[in-house]
Every structure is written in structure tokens, then in C-alpha cells.
Design a protein around this motif. Sequence first.
Motif, PDB file in Angstrom:
ATOM      1  N   SER A   8       0.829  -1.207   0.000  1.00 10.92           N
ATOM      2  CA  SER A   8       0.000   0.000   0.000  1.00 10.92           C
ATOM      3  C   SER A   8       0.864   1.258   0.000  1.00 10.92           C
ATOM      4  N   ALA A  11       2.565   1.563  -3.401  1.00 10.16           N
ATOM      5  CA  ALA A  11       1.571   1.926  -4.413  1.00 10.16           C
ATOM      6  C   ALA A  11       1.242   3.409  -4.327  1.00 10.16           C
ATOM      7  N   VAL A  15       1.901   5.897  -7.438  1.00 10.18           N
ATOM      8  CA  VAL A  15       0.749   6.552  -8.050  1.00 10.18           C
ATOM      9  C   VAL A  15       1.077   8.021  -8.316  1.00 10.18           C
TER      10      VAL A  15
END
Length: 309
Positions: A8, A11, A15
Motif C-alpha cells: 500500500s 503503491a 501513483v
Amino acid sequence: MLVLPILSSLAMIFVMILPGIFFKKRSMITVEQNGAVNSIIVNLTWPCLVIDAMQIPFSTETLRDTGYILVACIVIFGVLLLVGIPVIKVMRLTKNKQYLVMFMLLFGNTGFIGIPVIKALYGTEALFFAAIVEFINDILLFTVGVLLIQMSAGAALKIDIKELFSPGLAGVLIGIILFLLDFRLPGVMGGAVEMIGNATTPLTMFSIGFQLGGLKLREILNDWQVYAVLFVKLLLVPCIALAVMKLWAGEFTLLEKVLVLSFAMPVASVAAIFSQQYKGEAVFATKSVLLSTVMSLATIPVFAILLEL
């Protein structure tokens, strides 16, 4: 830390690359404007991030950890040098590329990418360790690293002491001095430095995205030697670092995790900058930097997870 939080956190960081790609594809900013973003990162936000990371209470334990990091880094660099020589011979590179590849295997992007990634994974507590790794990396980069680049370009060997004092290194030195004096920046100043430093991660990821958005895959994907470099840099190098620290420490504390992940970072972006400066293998270096940055999106999570097993 469990696997899901690791994925997480990574990511979330990666992003942040997407806006940069979008801006490049839509021609919303120019290369010069992205260069200005890089200048802000290098000269302002990155040093502030490092200074803020070192605003921790002085203790002999932390000072001992700093010495531990120094010795561990030197040992790992030494092992990489010994392993790298025969590996490079197997690649059948030209003599000029051999020196450049050795540079790329030794030096990763521990600043622009390493510090933001480590902060996202382990929090501000880990930033002090990451800053010390970056400090050691910079000293070796502007001495041993510059000599390797000069040899790859067939240039006269010369070390410019002035180049050692980059803004990032200045930030580390200021942070260390404040730490040794056990001095905290006053509320307003400390808060400003923290807020400016926090801008490093989004700005860095935006800049990387902008560079990736300009990639022409055909120009990169047809060079098998680049893939060989990436295999060694992104897989073999961190495996060696992991093995050295496992033999040395046994159990992985936060310090060892930061050390290993620092060696899992992609090729240092200065490989391309230095190669252009000394008129060496600039195209090969640029390909390696950009493609290793892309591939590290997959390899960094692997090593982050391995360190938790």
C-alpha cells in the motif's frame, strides 16, 4: 510491518508518478520547467527533508548506529566491488562501458527515490538512517564514482573537492551538527523546514513520471546489455546486501532494513548526468537510469517483503 501495508505504501508513492506522465504526454509543461522542479528538489526540499529527519534527541546509541551504518556500507561496497569485477567481465562490455557499469552497480538512487520510499515504508524514524546512508553514498559518489566515470570517458582523472559540497550533502552536515549539539530548530523555523521537506516525495515522483512519459520504448528495449545491468543492479546487488547483513546481524532491525533497501534502489540518476558532463557513454547511462527506475517498481516491493519474513 505486514505485506499489505508495504504494498500500500509503495503503491501510494508510485501513483504519484502518474501526474508527471500525464503532464508530459499532454505537453502541459516543458523540459525546462521540469528542470526547474528538479532544481527545487535538489537545492531546497531534499536538504530540508534530511535536516528535519535528523531533528531527533542526541544519544550515544544513535551515534553508535551511525558508525555501524558507516562500516556496514563500506563492507557492502567492498563486496560489490569484488563481485562486480567478474560479473562485468562476463557481460563482454567495452572497456569504457565496464567502468560505467561498475559505477551503476555501486551507486543507487538513495536520495531522490530512496529517502521518500523509506519514509513511506517505515516512517520518519527511519529517515535518520537513510540520511546517513545518503551521506556516505555522496562522499563515495563524488570521489570513487567520479573517477570511474572519468575512466569510462577516457578523461583525465581529477576530483573536484568543491563538488562534494552539494546541497544534499550540506543538508546532511547541518542535520548531523544539530544532532550532535542536541539542538532543535525553533517552532516556526522547524515547522517550515518540515513542511518544505514533505514536498520532496510528490515533487520527486512527478519529475520521474515526467521523464518516463518521454520514453521511446523502441530505443531502450533493444539493448540487451541494459537488461544485464538491470538484472545485476536490481536483483543481485540487493541480494548481496541482504546476505551480508544477514550474516552480520542475524535479525533485521529497522536499521538493517533501511540499509538493504537502500541498495535495492535503481541506478543513480547522476550516472547519466556525469556521463554527459565527461562526454562518456551518456546514451547507455540514460537508458539504464530510466529503465531501472521503471523496473524498480516491481523489485523494491519484493525486497521490502523479504525483509519482513
